[in-house]
Scaffold this motif. Sequence first.
Motif, mmCIF file in Angstrom:
data_model
loop_
_atom_site.group_PDB
_atom_site.id
_atom_site.type_symbol
_atom_site.label_atom_id
_atom_site.label_comp_id
_atom_site.label_asym_id
_atom_site.label_seq_id
_atom_site.Cartn_x
_atom_site.Cartn_y
_atom_site.Cartn_z
ATOM 1 N N CYS A 1 0.839 -1.209 0.000
ATOM 2 C CA CYS A 1 0.000 0.000 0.000
ATOM 3 C C CYS A 1 0.874 1.259 0.000
ATOM 4 C CB CYS A 1 -0.898 0.001 1.231
ATOM 5 S SG CYS A 1 0.029 0.088 2.786
ATOM 6 N N GLY A 2 0.223 2.397 0.043
ATOM 7 C CA GLY A 2 0.911 3.674 0.079
ATOM 8 C C GLY A 2 1.782 3.850 1.309
ATOM 9 N N MET A 3 1.363 3.295 2.441
ATOM 10 C CA MET A 3 2.185 3.392 3.650
ATOM 11 C C MET A 3 3.493 2.601 3.486
ATOM 12 S SD MET A 3 0.898 5.520 5.680
ATOM 13 C CE MET A 3 1.933 5.232 7.095
ATOM 14 N N CYS A 4 3.417 1.479 2.810
ATOM 15 C CA CYS A 4 4.632 0.699 2.528
ATOM 16 C C CYS A 4 5.579 1.518 1.649
ATOM 17 C CB CYS A 4 4.280 -0.598 1.808
ATOM 18 S SG CYS A 4 3.282 -1.765 2.759
ATOM 19 N N GLU A 5 5.014 2.197 0.645
ATOM 20 C CA GLU A 5 5.820 3.046 -0.230
ATOM 21 C C GLU A 5 6.512 4.142 0.580
ATOM 22 O OE1 GLU A 5 2.849 2.602 -4.092
ATOM 23 O OE2 GLU A 5 2.858 4.465 -2.945
ATOM 24 N N ALA A 6 5.765 4.765 1.479
ATOM 25 C CA ALA A 6 6.321 5.827 2.323
ATOM 26 C C ALA A 6 7.426 5.274 3.220
ATOM 27 C CB ALA A 6 5.225 6.476 3.159
ATOM 28 N N HIS A 7 7.216 4.089 3.756
ATOM 29 C CA HIS A 7 8.206 3.457 4.632
ATOM 30 C C HIS A 7 9.514 3.210 3.875
ATOM 31 C CE1 HIS A 7 9.221 -0.048 7.560
ATOM 32 N NE2 HIS A 7 9.774 1.074 7.950
ATOM 33 N N ILE A 8 9.420 2.631 2.681
ATOM 34 C CA ILE A 8 10.605 2.361 1.861
ATOM 35 C C ILE A 8 11.301 3.676 1.500
ATOM 36 C CG2 ILE A 8 11.323 1.656 -0.471
ATOM 37 C CD1 ILE A 8 11.087 -0.708 1.424
ATOM 38 N N SER A 9 10.536 4.683 1.105
ATOM 39 C CA SER A 9 11.123 5.982 0.749
ATOM 40 C C SER A 9 11.869 6.588 1.930
ATOM 41 C CB SER A 9 10.031 6.943 0.264
ATOM 42 O OG SER A 9 9.466 6.476 -0.940
ATOM 43 N N ASP A 10 11.295 6.491 3.117
ATOM 44 C CA ASP A 10 11.954 7.003 4.319
ATOM 45 C C ASP A 10 13.260 6.260 4.607
ATOM 46 O OD1 ASP A 10 9.941 8.850 4.697
ATOM 47 O OD2 ASP A 10 8.921 7.689 6.265
ATOM 48 N N VAL A 11 13.250 4.950 4.438
ATOM 49 C CA VAL A 11 14.445 4.136 4.667
ATOM 50 C C VAL A 11 15.547 4.549 3.693
ATOM 51 C CG1 VAL A 11 15.375 1.789 4.414
ATOM 52 C CG2 VAL A 11 13.273 2.172 5.702
ATOM 53 N N ILE A 12 15.199 4.748 2.443
ATOM 54 C CA ILE A 12 16.189 5.158 1.431
ATOM 55 C C ILE A 12 16.759 6.522 1.790
ATOM 56 C CG2 ILE A 12 16.467 5.880 -0.979
ATOM 57 C CD1 ILE A 12 14.464 3.555 -1.662
ATOM 58 N N ARG A 13 15.903 7.469 2.149
ATOM 59 C CA ARG A 13 16.371 8.812 2.510
ATOM 60 C C ARG A 13 17.285 8.780 3.744
ATOM 61 N NH1 ARG A 13 10.871 10.103 1.425
ATOM 62 N NH2 ARG A 13 10.699 11.138 -0.588
ATOM 63 N N ARG A 14 16.944 7.932 4.700
ATOM 64 C CA ARG A 14 17.748 7.820 5.920
ATOM 65 C C ARG A 14 19.114 7.191 5.621
ATOM 66 N NH1 ARG A 14 13.545 6.431 8.862
ATOM 67 N NH2 ARG A 14 13.816 4.214 8.566
ATOM 68 N N HIS B 1 4.145 0.323 -4.966
ATOM 69 C CA HIS B 1 3.809 -1.047 -4.559
ATOM 70 C C HIS B 1 3.212 -1.833 -5.725
ATOM 71 C CE1 HIS B 1 -0.197 0.754 -3.951
ATOM 72 N NE2 HIS B 1 -0.674 -0.478 -4.033
ATOM 73 N N THR B 2 2.630 -1.153 -6.715
ATOM 74 C CA THR B 2 2.060 -1.865 -7.861
ATOM 75 C C THR B 2 3.136 -2.343 -8.829
ATOM 76 O OG1 THR B 2 1.664 0.218 -9.034
ATOM 77 C CG2 THR B 2 -0.160 -0.669 -7.738
ATOM 78 N N LYS B 3 4.251 -1.607 -8.899
ATOM 79 C CA LYS B 3 5.357 -1.997 -9.783
ATOM 80 C C LYS B 3 6.457 -2.753 -9.040
ATOM 81 C CE LYS B 3 4.670 1.914 -12.864
ATOM 82 N NZ LYS B 3 5.260 3.150 -13.412
ATOM 83 N N ASN B 4 6.376 -2.768 -7.707
ATOM 84 C CA ASN B 4 7.389 -3.428 -6.867
ATOM 85 C C ASN B 4 8.783 -2.836 -7.054
ATOM 86 O OD1 ASN B 4 5.612 -5.302 -5.610
ATOM 87 N ND2 ASN B 4 5.649 -6.522 -7.477
ATOM 88 N N VAL B 5 8.844 -1.512 -7.171
ATOM 89 C CA VAL B 5 10.136 -0.841 -7.318
ATOM 90 C C VAL B 5 10.183 0.440 -6.506
ATOM 91 C CG1 VAL B 5 10.592 -1.720 -9.656
ATOM 92 C CG2 VAL B 5 9.502 0.499 -9.368
ATOM 93 N N ALA B 6 11.406 0.861 -6.231
ATOM 94 C CA ALA B 6 11.672 2.192 -5.677
ATOM 95 C C ALA B 6 12.768 2.787 -6.546
ATOM 96 C CB ALA B 6 12.120 2.105 -4.229
ATOM 97 N N THR B 7 12.703 4.094 -6.782
ATOM 98 C CA THR B 7 13.723 4.761 -7.571
ATOM 99 C C THR B 7 14.217 5.994 -6.834
ATOM 100 O OG1 THR B 7 12.114 6.076 -8.800
ATOM 101 C CG2 THR B 7 12.777 3.982 -9.786
ATOM 102 N N PHE B 8 15.468 6.340 -7.083
ATOM 103 C CA PHE B 8 16.039 7.562 -6.514
ATOM 104 C C PHE B 8 17.303 7.921 -7.272
ATOM 105 C CE2 PHE B 8 17.608 3.959 -4.127
ATOM 106 C CZ PHE B 8 18.940 4.223 -3.860
ATOM 107 N N VAL B 9 17.745 9.159 -7.094
ATOM 108 C CA VAL B 9 18.924 9.676 -7.776
ATOM 109 C C VAL B 9 19.958 10.066 -6.733
ATOM 110 C CG1 VAL B 9 19.776 11.549 -9.252
ATOM 111 C CG2 VAL B 9 17.540 10.515 -9.709
ATOM 112 N N THR B 10 21.229 9.691 -6.983
ATOM 113 C CA THR B 10 22.333 10.067 -6.102
ATOM 114 C C THR B 10 23.517 10.526 -6.958
ATOM 115 O OG1 THR B 10 23.053 7.753 -6.070
ATOM 116 C CG2 THR B 10 21.750 8.512 -4.187
ATOM 117 N N LYS C 1 20.735 -4.498 2.766
ATOM 118 C CA LYS C 1 20.517 -4.611 4.217
ATOM 119 C C LYS C 1 19.420 -3.654 4.681
ATOM 120 C CE LYS C 1 22.913 -4.507 8.695
ATOM 121 N NZ LYS C 1 21.695 -4.781 9.354
ATOM 122 N N ALA C 2 19.419 -2.428 4.167
ATOM 123 C CA ALA C 2 18.411 -1.441 4.563
ATOM 124 C C ALA C 2 16.999 -1.923 4.202
ATOM 125 C CB ALA C 2 18.692 -0.098 3.893
ATOM 126 N N ILE C 3 16.848 -2.497 3.018
ATOM 127 C CA ILE C 3 15.533 -2.997 2.585
ATOM 128 C C ILE C 3 15.130 -4.224 3.403
ATOM 129 C CG2 ILE C 3 14.204 -3.968 0.659
ATOM 130 C CD1 ILE C 3 14.945 -0.928 0.356
#
Length: 86
Positions: A13-26, A38-47, A58-60
């Motif tokens: 759900c959206g809360m899972c997406e928020a949780h993963i996004s927070d973990v990545i940012r941290r 959650h529908t595509k089963n992916v997270a994306t970000f730029v560094t 490990k973070a995931i």
Amino acid sequence: MYKTTVRIEGMMCGMCEAHISDVIRRQFPDAKKVSASHTKNVATFVTEDKVDADVLEKAIEDTGYHYRGYTAEPIEKKGFFHFGHR
């Protein structure tokens, strides 16, 4: 700069997406444009630099979701007055 796409199983759900996004940012404080689907089963970000795959996994996994690998594509940083190459 690199666009990282992480394959993750277990987001429902959206809360899972928020949780993963927070973990990545941290875990990666310089991460920009962090998003998860959650529908595509992916997270994306730029560094600025490639991320450490072991740290990402490990973070995931520590959140209870399942890390299924990642890809990192180099992206060109475009300035305000970027008009392309000639």
